[in-house]
Design a protein around this motif. Structure first.
Motif, short mmCIF file in Angstrom:
data_model
loop_
_atom_site.label_atom_id
_atom_site.label_comp_id
_atom_site.label_asym_id
_atom_site.label_seq_id
_atom_site.Cartn_x
_atom_site.Cartn_y
_atom_site.Cartn_z
N ILE A 1 0.81 -1.23 0.00
CA ILE A 1 0.00 0.00 0.00
C ILE A 1 0.84 1.27 0.00
CG2 ILE A 1 -1.91 -1.17 1.16
CD1 ILE A 1 -1.15 0.37 3.70
N ASP A 2 0.16 2.40 -0.27
CA ASP A 2 0.76 3.74 -0.20
C ASP A 2 1.92 3.92 -1.16
OD1 ASP A 2 -0.57 5.57 1.39
OD2 ASP A 2 0.16 4.68 3.25
N VAL B 1 2.03 7.35 -7.53
CA VAL B 1 3.08 7.80 -8.44
C VAL B 1 3.65 9.15 -8.08
CG1 VAL B 1 2.15 6.45 -10.34
CG2 VAL B 1 1.43 8.83 -10.05
N ALA B 2 2.93 9.95 -7.27
CA ALA B 2 3.48 11.24 -6.89
C ALA B 2 4.59 11.08 -5.84
CB ALA B 2 2.38 12.17 -6.38
N GLY B 3 4.77 9.85 -5.37
CA GLY B 3 5.91 9.57 -4.48
C GLY B 3 6.65 8.37 -5.05
N VAL B 4 7.25 8.56 -6.20
CA VAL B 4 7.72 7.44 -7.01
C VAL B 4 8.83 6.65 -6.30
CG1 VAL B 4 9.48 8.59 -8.39
CG2 VAL B 4 8.09 6.80 -9.43
N HIS B 5 9.54 7.28 -5.36
CA HIS B 5 10.58 6.55 -4.65
C HIS B 5 10.02 5.45 -3.77
CE1 HIS B 5 12.97 10.11 -5.80
NE2 HIS B 5 13.88 9.18 -5.97
N ARG B 6 8.87 5.72 -3.18
CA ARG B 6 8.23 4.66 -2.39
C ARG B 6 7.92 3.45 -3.26
NH1 ARG B 6 3.61 6.88 1.68
NH2 ARG B 6 4.66 8.76 2.43
N LEU C 1 9.41 2.58 -6.11
CA LEU C 1 10.64 1.90 -6.53
C LEU C 1 11.18 1.01 -5.41
CD1 LEU C 1 12.37 4.77 -8.53
CD2 LEU C 1 11.31 2.69 -9.43
N ARG D 1 9.81 -2.45 -5.68
CA ARG D 1 9.88 -3.07 -7.00
C ARG D 1 10.18 -4.57 -6.95
NH1 ARG D 1 13.97 -1.22 -11.84
NH2 ARG D 1 13.71 -3.08 -13.12
N ALA E 1 -2.35 6.50 -12.82
CA ALA E 1 -1.06 6.34 -13.49
C ALA E 1 -0.26 5.14 -13.00
CB ALA E 1 -0.23 7.61 -13.31
N VAL F 1 3.44 3.16 -14.62
CA VAL F 1 4.77 3.15 -14.01
C VAL F 1 5.18 1.72 -13.66
CG1 VAL F 1 6.15 3.98 -12.08
CG2 VAL F 1 4.45 5.49 -13.13
N GLY G 1 6.28 -0.50 -16.57
CA GLY G 1 7.64 -0.26 -17.06
C GLY G 1 8.70 -0.89 -16.19
N LEU G 2 8.30 -1.37 -15.01
CA LEU G 2 9.28 -1.91 -14.06
C LEU G 2 9.35 -3.43 -14.07
CD1 LEU G 2 8.57 0.38 -10.97
CD2 LEU G 2 10.46 0.57 -12.60
#
Lengths: 226, 226, 226, 226, 226, 226, 226, 226
Positions: free
Chosen positions: B126-127, B130-135, B137, B140, B158, B162, B165-166
């Motif tokens: 959870i959480d 995409v506006a916190g893309v580091h979370r 990643l 992943r 979105a 994202v 692509g991973l």
């Protein structure tokens, strides 16, 4: 409008005082005009404002060929479909024009030239779509150094949301009509950008590189400290 | 349908052979049914299939209270609004249920329980909007280890782009009706997911945690190697 | 993206590491590219990945003629509008590509070729529309033997609902823009598939044979037991 | 309209000659009327036409309770929400009212009662959705024996397409607003029915059991041979 | 479909038993087929069913020219764009095909020919739009004498509502895409017809003269008393 | 996100480093949260950031009453439905918040408070709708003195177009859902603003006072020269 | 229609009594007609009504060339695409035809000619878009002197709202399809005009210069005092 | 706005000079205001303009009760939901307010009262829907005697088309949200009216009895000859 200077070029009255009122350069919108009308309008406006740029947008290949022949001093962008005549102002501020895919380049180039003509400096950052998020992260510092960002994307339009989480720079989302299947001529990207989960994202209409460029340049010029 | 076993519970004929035909457990869709009808349907189906789980979805708080009282053996999820009766199958395969925001939790919980009842193991992440893309990643590898992924998001939808692509794991996009302003009850996320720039993304209808869970479990079960 | 290998072919940076990251082959999307650009892109990617297939989709007749002349080793499907260069992987798993009508054949062929290039084996089942339900029932066992099903239909898009009641194999619904009168360029089929009364149906965008093929191949490959 | 007999009941002029002109019974549309107004309208029309039925549709539970108390001779259907007063005509012809799911029962019951009041005989066939196509096939001969068919379905609205391939009896598609997620209040079923791949399917508006019943009865009455 | 006779003409399997199953003649839908394919399909079907008509609809001028040359016995309607080969059945029943304006004639002619091929007799009534209501009233008795009515209109689509108040004959509303400005390609007429204040109006899709003709002929044939 | 400080308050993980990353204060979105949850979230965030403001938006009257009781230091705006706790930053730059009608006041107040919390100074200009254009012209100099303008309007949404012709200050259009009849919950104003004939207008989603305030404050802060 | 005089010109019956019934001149709608048909229809109608004007609208350049050659007495407007034959009535009343931009001129010219043919006098006021509100204010008295106003605008369609606040003259809003990006072929202007905050604004369909001209002339003629 | 008289009543500045500028009376729009605010606004405006009527529209039953108690001189219409205070002007001209069904009466009454307050005389003609076209024809002369016509209809919205063919009086179409099934809250009637085949029909927004009344009164007043 008693005191307003106007010029009648036959098919429209050009409002020559508009620039004084809003600080904006004159722009000729290409669609629906013949190549000769575009050459004529650019020439007329240039004579009225020899000290600043006039711009034609969304020109056809025919119109650009006519401009190349008749206006050798014009700067012409065949990707962005723009023709610029006269000196652009010294750039004030920096606008990152960020582009999700190569199909978005025409809109991105138009936007960049508008930024230049409206008095700021564009920095074109391409090929940073969200499905390859590492490419985007690699450009983060470069984008965060700008005074305004234009985030351009078609399809699902996710780029502004990801960018909006990476930086607090004023961010203008510019949806494009690039897509396949049922994407509603860019509405999908457009709705996505208006519903961004990143706070403070603002948007312009689909493919409106002109509007995004005007807004970004206005923001960047005011933020600029020489 | 000569040989089909059916049960008439007054307000519907229950198709007791369906599970044999498709391998699916029986499910009671809650809306429009009274608490007593839900208790009754679960009991009836459980008696017909004592060796496997039956599930009720989208139940009201009243219906869950009635189930708690009448069916003490039931497993009840108040966030996901599900009631499960009978043993779930031994889990085969792993489904990452990835969730953009806390507002999406009801849909995510429903999806996870459906995955469980349909024979696979859910892993709720959870959480990771995409506006916190580091979370995102940071999760992943955990997501890429699954046999199927359900990517849940409202607003601009979105997340699947994202994620897509991973990793190359089969990915089901699940839009939710979470949003503010003109988001069209989830259509924005829905359209975004169908227009994902990441290849191979498939989608279910808005808030359809049930459908996404069924599809993901089917995929993961088949991919599972004990 | 420090370590990423990229190739600049003039009009786009090709991401040569993408296949390593997601396991996917490279694909050239035809629309908006000249025949020469398509030949060039296929050649370039083939040299970079001589051991696996590269694929061009939605090519024009002109582009296919150019590929026939310049790339004699290419496999070309004039119905599906695809061009494939290089060896396809040994097929793992079986994908039933089921087609409601002859008008849907271009999308079905594209999907089947994508399945092949993405590593699975397509089985094309045609002329099984729901208005002739006996034809469809006659193919039931063949379809149920697959590891994944792609159900293709235009008009009212009912095929996935009927198929979804006949088998529990993972099922991807692929709407097409085939129709007459007010069908909204495939939206009717698209909405019908997203609202299927059969549980677990997932969908891709209208005419998106590529996306359905990618998803189906991923599912079938993982389900495959040699 | 000089000779037209009219009755002024305070909130509307009732057109008492309409039945003579079109052969139709009088109908009171329930929504927006108080229980007392519905009782009053039925009574008034019944006194004007004692020899044939008058019908109220879409009545509330309150209105039906008022009718039960005030009009003991009335025939009341709590599922279909109808109240009928006066003798129905001897039935001419047979209308198969075919229903995809139990959620469609209110619309199906309303349709069946309208068929009865408009002079034909309804045969209600339920639980024959397309995801269980064998159930539907088992009812094929019964349906094909009718003089007209009303095919009722929500969600993806596929029933008329499958039925239309099984029989050449005049077929009226009746979409319902039953569905979950983004189904647009029945538009999905509605569009699907209008785009049916089976030839000759005609449709009425969403949930319009009344209109479908009127049309089916008119067709069946004319086809009837005593 | 073991026993089904089928013919493979290269680009489609023709279902030669369909007529036996539904009582319908075979129809070739013109769009997307070459003139040669249309000639070929008509010939093939005619040889299979020499005793009854086969029909091609929505043919281009080129296809009709090819049919004139290759199939001299064909009956060709250049307004309705139909080609018919083989004897039409003796007409049973009468269908009034009522037309609001001259722009609607192509759809009206197509509908009338379909009525003929499907076994009933069309009576074409033209130029009776609602803005000239006296013209329409002058045709009332003629229309009321039919066994079924097809009411054709574009623009605001009001004709079925007015007609439906004048007669109780089964009435099929056929919207056309005729209109100016924002009419949504016939959606306006389509919605109007589905919302008719006259009871019992049923509708087909925009410009669907074929579907309306099939439905009307089925109704009229059954109502016919020799 | 290894180093990220997070706080788990039970129903969500709060990202306490977000402010550092984007420079934005923390905001609690009210809908879907109980009064107690809102009080709790504000308290928690305030303790984490005692030196800057935290904000709750779209609160109910009940939630504001709970905040008044539990958080006596909070600043509460009953029109704008906001609750603010902690010191707002010293204002940098000026944002004109211009409002077409009294019905737009809730959105305007919310926007103004967001501007304040995000570090700029709002100047609320009300009752300047375009149907009284003289009132608007009377405020021109006041508006042109700002560093950013938010133009708020419902109904036909014309205000940004008129304002955009009067000044070159960066202008954010904020549509509201105020309207009567068929206005599509604010879509009319929204589309009008995106199609403004004044260049450089950018827009946020319907009723999104929060987003407009964030964007305007960011622009004004950067333009500010002390 | 027993007594109605009609003329059959091959492709349509012309209703020669219509003018007597409504007081309107005859109009030939150009689209879909060949140049010869337009010449023929104008000639025929002119012979039937030599004492008053007949009008053709939306003519192609080819049709106008044919009219110039065959009907030398015709008055032809190449911008408005109209051809008029026969004397226009003495003008009664004044209609201000107010135009937001040069792109709107074709619609404005068509409207003005219709006003003339329907018996009033048009006063064409151009280049008064709302983004240059001072130009509009400079024309206020001229516009307020008319008996009816037609306010023409594309894009955001704000002109009627501003004009409606300046004068109480009956005002007809005429949206045009002029716009860029997602403007929905004029729907944006259309919706804006229907949602005008100025009271008493009425509207016609997109680009419907004909309808607006007819309505304005009817209003102005009745208001006229010689 | 230098000389403008304004009154601040706490929740809005009332523009007391508006009537002088446009000739219109003051109107209080009821929704969103408390009964006390409506009483207060009417009182305030009445004191400012004791010699002419002020009007409140769309009032609730509670607001009308408050007006009855506090403003005994007010004229109150419970069907049309209006409250009028002060003398209406001597009527100039006649407006036929024509109504398709009893469900449209609230809109028709509101329109009629607005006509009265804005200075003309309404003539309410009811129960003349197009499905009973003889009733409508019986009222033709009465309607044709008016100076302006308001044609009100829900459902398919055909009334203006039929009326527009019967008379050349200026005709305002007023769609209502009356309908069943998929009618889009009045959009169907709205679109039908904008696409009327009768020339010169103008329209207002759905249920906008106020706007239609204002427009009709302005037209009729100017046409009036004492």
């Amino acid at each position: 409008m008693d005191g307003a200077r106007e010029a009648d070029v036959g098919y429209a009255r050009l409002d020559l005082d508009r620039a004084d009122r809003t600080g904006d350069p004159e722009v000729v919108f290409g669609p629906g005009k013949t190549p000769a009308q575009i050459v004529d309008a650019l020439s007329h406006l240039h004579r009225a404002h020899p000290d600043r740029a006039v711009l034609a947008t969304r020109t056809t290949a025919e119109a650009r060929a006519a401009c190349r022949a008749a206006l050798p001093a014009a700067r012409i962008d065949d990707i962005g479909r723009t023709v610029t005549l006269g000196p652009t102002p010294p750039p004030a501020g920096l606008v990152a024009v960020v582009c999700a895919g190569t199909s978005d380049l025409p809109v991105a180039h138009e936007c960049a030239e508008v930024v230049r003509v409206f008095g700021s400096e564009p920095d074109l950052v391409i090929d940073v779509g969200v499905a390859g998020v590492h490419r985007l992260l690699a450009q983060r510092d470069r984008i965060a150094a700008a005074d305004a960002v234009v985030a351009i994307a078609g399809m699902e339009g996710a780029l502004p949301s990801v960018l909006g989480g990476l930086t607090g720079v004023p961010l203008i989302a510019l949806p494009t009509s690039v897509g396949y299947g049922w994407h509603l001529d860019g509405l999908t990207a457009f709705l996505a950008m208006l519903n961004s989960c990143a706070p403070g994202v603002v948007a312009v209409n689909v493919d409106n590189g002109f509007g995004a460029g005007v807004a970004a340049a206005r923001i960047a010029r005011r933020a600029y400290r020489p």
